[in-house]
Each structure stands twice: as structure tokens, then as C-alpha cells.
Scaffold this motif. Structure first.
Motif, PDB file in Angstrom:
ATOM      1  N   LYS A   1      32.491  52.693  46.594  1.00 29.23           N
ATOM      2  CA  LYS A   1      32.550  51.515  47.474  1.00 29.23           C
ATOM      3  C   LYS A   1      31.815  50.346  46.820  1.00 29.23           C
ATOM      4  CE  LYS A   1      33.329  53.093  52.200  1.00 29.23           C
ATOM      5  NZ  LYS A   1      34.400  52.141  52.449  1.00 29.23           N
ATOM      6  N   GLN A   2      32.468  49.751  45.839  1.00 26.80           N
ATOM      7  CA  GLN A   2      31.883  48.591  45.188  1.00 26.80           C
ATOM      8  C   GLN A   2      32.179  47.336  46.003  1.00 26.80           C
ATOM      9  OE1 GLN A   2      29.523  49.226  43.161  1.00 26.80           O
ATOM     10  NE2 GLN A   2      30.274  48.508  41.186  1.00 26.80           N
ATOM     11  N   LYS A   3      31.171  46.525  46.184  1.00 29.22           N
ATOM     12  CA  LYS A   3      31.321  45.264  46.917  1.00 29.22           C
ATOM     13  C   LYS A   3      31.208  44.076  45.966  1.00 29.22           C
ATOM     14  CE  LYS A   3      29.743  46.900  51.451  1.00 29.22           C
ATOM     15  NZ  LYS A   3      30.986  46.559  52.177  1.00 29.22           N
ATOM     16  N   GLU A   4      31.283  42.886  46.544  1.00 31.71           N
ATOM     17  CA  GLU A   4      31.180  41.620  45.803  1.00 31.71           C
ATOM     18  C   GLU A   4      32.292  41.478  44.763  1.00 31.71           C
ATOM     19  OE1 GLU A   4      29.267  39.870  47.291  1.00 31.71           O
ATOM     20  OE2 GLU A   4      27.699  41.131  48.123  1.00 31.71           O
ATOM     21  N   ILE A   5      33.501  41.941  45.125  1.00 31.96           N
ATOM     22  CA  ILE A   5      34.683  41.805  44.272  1.00 31.96           C
ATOM     23  C   ILE A   5      35.643  40.851  44.969  1.00 31.96           C
ATOM     24  CG2 ILE A   5      36.585  43.020  43.141  1.00 31.96           C
ATOM     25  CD1 ILE A   5      34.950  45.609  43.487  1.00 31.96           C
ATOM     26  N   VAL A   6      36.158  39.864  44.235  1.00 27.80           N
ATOM     27  CA  VAL A   6      37.080  38.909  44.837  1.00 27.80           C
ATOM     28  C   VAL A   6      38.261  38.635  43.911  1.00 27.80           C
ATOM     29  CG1 VAL A   6      35.299  37.759  46.212  1.00 27.80           C
ATOM     30  CG2 VAL A   6      35.825  36.906  43.922  1.00 27.80           C
ATOM     31  N   PHE A   7      39.354  38.211  44.526  1.00 31.39           N
ATOM     32  CA  PHE A   7      40.484  37.645  43.809  1.00 31.39           C
ATOM     33  C   PHE A   7      40.346  36.122  43.895  1.00 31.39           C
ATOM     34  CE2 PHE A   7      41.851  41.742  45.316  1.00 31.39           C
ATOM     35  CZ  PHE A   7      42.681  42.252  44.327  1.00 31.39           C
ATOM     36  N   THR A   8      40.452  35.438  42.764  1.00 35.55           N
ATOM     37  CA  THR A   8      40.330  33.982  42.782  1.00 35.55           C
ATOM     38  C   THR A   8      40.994  33.413  41.535  1.00 35.55           C
ATOM     39  OG1 THR A   8      38.789  32.137  43.109  1.00 35.55           O
ATOM     40  CG2 THR A   8      38.073  33.915  41.640  1.00 35.55           C
ATOM     41  N   ASN A   9      40.926  32.103  41.370  1.00 33.61           N
ATOM     42  CA  ASN A   9      41.524  31.464  40.199  1.00 33.61           C
ATOM     43  C   ASN A   9      40.453  30.938  39.256  1.00 33.61           C
ATOM     44  OD1 ASN A   9      40.554  29.150  41.463  1.00 33.61           O
ATOM     45  ND2 ASN A   9      42.553  28.467  42.157  1.00 33.61           N
TER      46      ASN A   9
ATOM     47  N   PHE B   1      46.265  40.734  36.272  1.00 29.74           N
ATOM     48  CA  PHE B   1      45.573  41.954  35.869  1.00 29.74           C
ATOM     49  C   PHE B   1      44.429  41.672  34.891  1.00 29.74           C
ATOM     50  CE2 PHE B   1      50.079  42.924  36.627  1.00 29.74           C
ATOM     51  CZ  PHE B   1      49.949  43.676  37.783  1.00 29.74           C
ATOM     52  N   SER B   2      43.889  40.438  34.977  1.00 30.73           N
ATOM     53  CA  SER B   2      42.705  40.080  34.193  1.00 30.73           C
ATOM     54  C   SER B   2      41.502  40.014  35.126  1.00 30.73           C
ATOM     55  CB  SER B   2      42.897  38.725  33.509  1.00 30.73           C
ATOM     56  OG  SER B   2      43.978  38.762  32.613  1.00 30.73           O
ATOM     57  N   ILE B   3      40.337  40.394  34.610  1.00 29.03           N
ATOM     58  CA  ILE B   3      39.122  40.308  35.416  1.00 29.03           C
ATOM     59  C   ILE B   3      37.988  39.712  34.594  1.00 29.03           C
ATOM     60  CG2 ILE B   3      39.732  42.259  36.890  1.00 29.03           C
ATOM     61  CD1 ILE B   3      37.693  43.937  35.337  1.00 29.03           C
ATOM     62  N   VAL B   4      37.098  39.043  35.297  1.00 27.46           N
ATOM     63  CA  VAL B   4      35.870  38.516  34.716  1.00 27.46           C
ATOM     64  C   VAL B   4      34.706  39.161  35.449  1.00 27.46           C
ATOM     65  CG1 VAL B   4      34.432  36.461  34.416  1.00 27.46           C
ATOM     66  CG2 VAL B   4      36.909  36.327  34.006  1.00 27.46           C
ATOM     67  N   LEU B   5      33.713  39.612  34.699  1.00 26.15           N
ATOM     68  CA  LEU B   5      32.526  40.243  35.280  1.00 26.15           C
ATOM     69  C   LEU B   5      31.298  39.384  35.016  1.00 26.15           C
ATOM     70  CD1 LEU B   5      32.998  43.935  34.001  1.00 26.15           C
ATOM     71  CD2 LEU B   5      33.856  42.940  36.130  1.00 26.15           C
ATOM     72  N   THR B   6      30.327  39.469  35.909  1.00 28.37           N
ATOM     73  CA  THR B   6      29.028  38.908  35.584  1.00 28.37           C
ATOM     74  C   THR B   6      28.313  39.853  34.617  1.00 28.37           C
ATOM     75  OG1 THR B   6      27.969  40.007  37.450  1.00 28.37           O
ATOM     76  CG2 THR B   6      28.796  37.773  37.821  1.00 28.37           C
ATOM     77  N   GLU B   7      27.289  39.352  33.986  1.00 31.33           N
ATOM     78  CA  GLU B   7      26.569  40.153  32.999  1.00 31.33           C
ATOM     79  C   GLU B   7      25.993  41.424  33.627  1.00 31.33           C
ATOM     80  OE1 GLU B   7      23.042  39.464  29.639  1.00 31.33           O
ATOM     81  OE2 GLU B   7      23.331  38.033  31.278  1.00 31.33           O
TER      82      GLU B   7
ATOM     83  N   PHE C   1      35.512  39.361  39.413  1.00 28.14           N
ATOM     84  CA  PHE C   1      36.548  38.399  39.750  1.00 28.14           C
ATOM     85  C   PHE C   1      37.885  38.833  39.154  1.00 28.14           C
ATOM     86  CE2 PHE C   1      32.416  36.529  38.944  1.00 28.14           C
ATOM     87  CZ  PHE C   1      32.121  35.910  40.155  1.00 28.14           C
ATOM     88  N   ILE C   2      38.857  39.090  40.018  1.00 25.86           N
ATOM     89  CA  ILE C   2      40.202  39.479  39.591  1.00 25.86           C
ATOM     90  C   ILE C   2      41.097  38.248  39.685  1.00 25.86           C
ATOM     91  CG2 ILE C   2      42.112  41.089  39.975  1.00 25.86           C
ATOM     92  CD1 ILE C   2      40.139  42.855  41.543  1.00 25.86           C
ATOM     93  N   SER C   3      41.935  38.030  38.670  1.00 28.29           N
ATOM     94  CA  SER C   3      42.783  36.838  38.658  1.00 28.29           C
ATOM     95  C   SER C   3      43.693  36.811  39.883  1.00 28.29           C
ATOM     96  CB  SER C   3      43.614  36.791  37.375  1.00 28.29           C
ATOM     97  OG  SER C   3      44.440  37.928  37.261  1.00 28.29           O
ATOM     98  N   LEU C   4      43.815  35.640  40.491  1.00 30.20           N
ATOM     99  CA  LEU C   4      44.590  35.484  41.712  1.00 30.20           C
ATOM    100  C   LEU C   4      46.056  35.850  41.507  1.00 30.20           C
ATOM    101  CD1 LEU C   4      44.431  34.500  44.676  1.00 30.20           C
ATOM    102  CD2 LEU C   4      45.041  32.223  43.839  1.00 30.20           C
ATOM    103  N   SER C   5      46.586  35.584  40.315  1.00 26.73           N
ATOM    104  CA  SER C   5      47.995  35.892  40.050  1.00 26.73           C
ATOM    105  C   SER C   5      48.283  37.383  40.137  1.00 26.73           C
ATOM    106  CB  SER C   5      48.391  35.366  38.661  1.00 26.73           C
ATOM    107  OG  SER C   5      47.569  35.926  37.648  1.00 26.73           O
TER     108      SER C   5
END
Length: 278
Positions: free
Chosen positions: A103-111, A135-141, A189-193
Motif C-alpha cells: 500500500k504505497q501512498k503519495e503516487i499521482v498521475f500528472t503532466n 508508462f513513464s514515471i518520475v521519482l523523488t530521490e 509521478f506517473i505520466s498523465l498520458s
């Protein structure tokens, strides 16, 4: 001694109150052009029932980006619907034994404009391209090191992360964690597309105008010189076009809530029941 004790208690109480007020007022003061950043919120009335929400219809973001003038940035933010969390599977050094976070939190889809809104520092990847493809994601450090504790940051890009067993994504960028006080707490952050290229577009109701849930929020940054009321009026007219309703007892009004009011404004809860206009 009584006077000294009373004075000490008074000064201490005043200091505590000052620190609380200072802390509460310190949220979201670091964003560039913060006085032009707003959250889109709504007031709704259906058959005499009143409601307020920071949730908006899912297609509103795309429509505002294409139809409303005076906007520099338009940033839709969607959370996973199941308790705003997701099951995450990560393949580390042992491909045969992925690490699973139930149950990972603080995950969003955005642009990609999300990272312009908050002005993140990039440690890997590019702010211009990392969120372009599905299907691209950006993570914080911090999240990157949680998933890949023994791998250098430069080598984490290109690794894969799976959400809820069926959404396979590839890490395209890493950003430094925000260290300021902020209401924006997402770290993944998961790409909105991605939504539009999967069956998630049905689950997120991406074409439904008369329904909204807490997982869908929208932020905008006005261009310099733009008028807040003029933008609100455009949104009102656009919504009426996409969602006509002849029932005089039903009404939905959108407002732009200033960024500095978000942290402590309970009038527009971000979590609420699903509402549908019928």
C-alpha cells in the motif's frame, strides 16, 4: 514570584501561538509566481443539497488547457482510487524476487507542467521529456533510494516499476525532494498520458462531466496580467457547454482558490463522497 510566574506563562503562551501561526502560514511560499497559482474548486447544489469539494470532473483539465485563455500552466493531478494507494512491485538486483509494497501512498498521475509549477531540481532525466510518453514515471530521490537502495541514481533511470500487478512503467527521471512546507506531498509521478493508453481512462471517468471524486484535482497558474474572475467566467461557460442541465435546482460553480489558502481551508475538502448530477 506570582507576577514573574504569570509573566513567564503569558510569554510562553504567546511564543507557542506565534510559532503555530508562523508554521501554518509557511506552507507553499516557495513556488515561483505563487500569487498566480490556484486550485480549481467547486460549489454544487443538487435538488436543494449543497456541497463543496476540491475534486473536479476528470475532463476539466484538458478542456481548460485547450479552451480557456489566460493560463500559463494547467496541472491535473489524479490519485489511485483505492484509498489513494497502490500495490507496487520493484525488480532490484534479483529479477526473480521483486520487492512488493502492498500500500504505497503519495503516487499521482500528472503532466510535465507539475514540475514547472513547483520548480523541482532534476537529478536525472529531463523536465521537458521525462513525462511526455505513456508508462513513464518520475521519482523523488527518497522514493528512488527506497526502491533501489544500493543503486546509484544515474543507474536507476530505465528501471521498471509495476503498479497493481498490471501497470508496467519505466523510470524516466528523478527529482530532489521538496524540503519546504507544502501541501504537495507526492513523491511518485506517473505520466498523465498513461491513463489514456490503458483501461484507467474508464476507471477515472476521463470523459464524464457530471461526476467527480476525490482522486481528481486541478491546479492552474495564470499568465501575468490575467484576471482571476475572467478565467472563472470562462470555466463556467465552458462547463455549461459540455454539461447542459435544464433543472433550475441544480448548479455547479467553479472557483479559483489561491495557493496560500489550500493548507488550512477545510471548506473544500479533498476527500469526499462521489457525487453525480442526475
Amino acid at each position: 514570584m506570582i507576577h514573574i510566574l504569570g509573566l513567564s506563562i503569558g510569554i510562553s503562551a504567546a511564543l507557542v501561538i506565534f510559532l503555530i501561526v508562523y508554521y501554518e502560514g509557511s506552507f507553499d511560499r516557495f513556488e515561483p509566481g505563487k500569487d498566480r497559482i490556484y486550485r480549481v474548486v467547486l460549489d454544487a447544489s443538487f435538488n436543494g443539497s449543497q456541497g463543496r469539494s476540491a475534486a473536479v470532473p476528470a475532463p476539466l483539465g484538458s478542456a481548460m488547457q485547450n479552451k480557456v485563455t489566460g493560463l500559463e500552466l494547467t496541472v491535473p493531478v489524479f490519485q489511485f482510487q483505492d484509498d489513494a494507494s497502490a500495490k507496487v512491485s520493484v525488480v532490484g538486483n534479483n529479477p526473480e524476487k521483486p520487492v512488493v509494497y502492498k500500500k504505497q501512498k503519495e503516487i499521482v498521475f500528472t503532466n510535465g507542467q507539475y514540475f514547472e509549477l513547483l520548480d523541482y531540481k532534476w537529478l536525472a532525466g529531463s523536465p521537458k521529456t521525462s513525462m511526455e510518453n505513456p508508462f513513464s514515471i518520475v521519482l523523488t530521490e527518497s522514493r528512488a533510494y527506497q526502491y533501489f537502495p544500493s543503486i546509484p541514481l544515474d543507474d536507476i533511470a530505465g528501471k521498471q516499476v509495476t503498479y497493481n500487478d498490471d501497470l508496467l512503467t519505466t523510470i524516466s527521471g528523478i527529482v530532489e525532494d521538496l524540503h519546504e512546507n507544502t501541501a504537495f506531498t507526492s513523491v511518485e509521478f506517473i505520466s498523465l498520458s498513461t491513463i489514456f493508453n490503458t483501461n484507467l481512462q474508464d476507471r477515472f471517468m476521463m470523459t464524464v462531466w457530471n461526476d467527480w471524486m476525490a482522486y481528481s484535482q486541478l491546479f492552474v497558474k495564470l499568465t501575468k496580467g490575467s484576471n482571476k474572475l475572467a478565467v472563472e467566467d470562462q470555466v463556467k461557460k465552458m462547463f455549461k457547454k459540455y454539461n447542459p442541465d435544464n433543472n433550475p435546482s441544480n448548479s455547479i460553480t467553479f472557483h479559483l482558490q489561491p495557493l496560500n489558502e489550500m493548507h488550512f481551508d477545510a471548506n473544500y475538502p479533498g476527500v469526499g463522497q462521489r457525487r453525480r448530477q442526475n
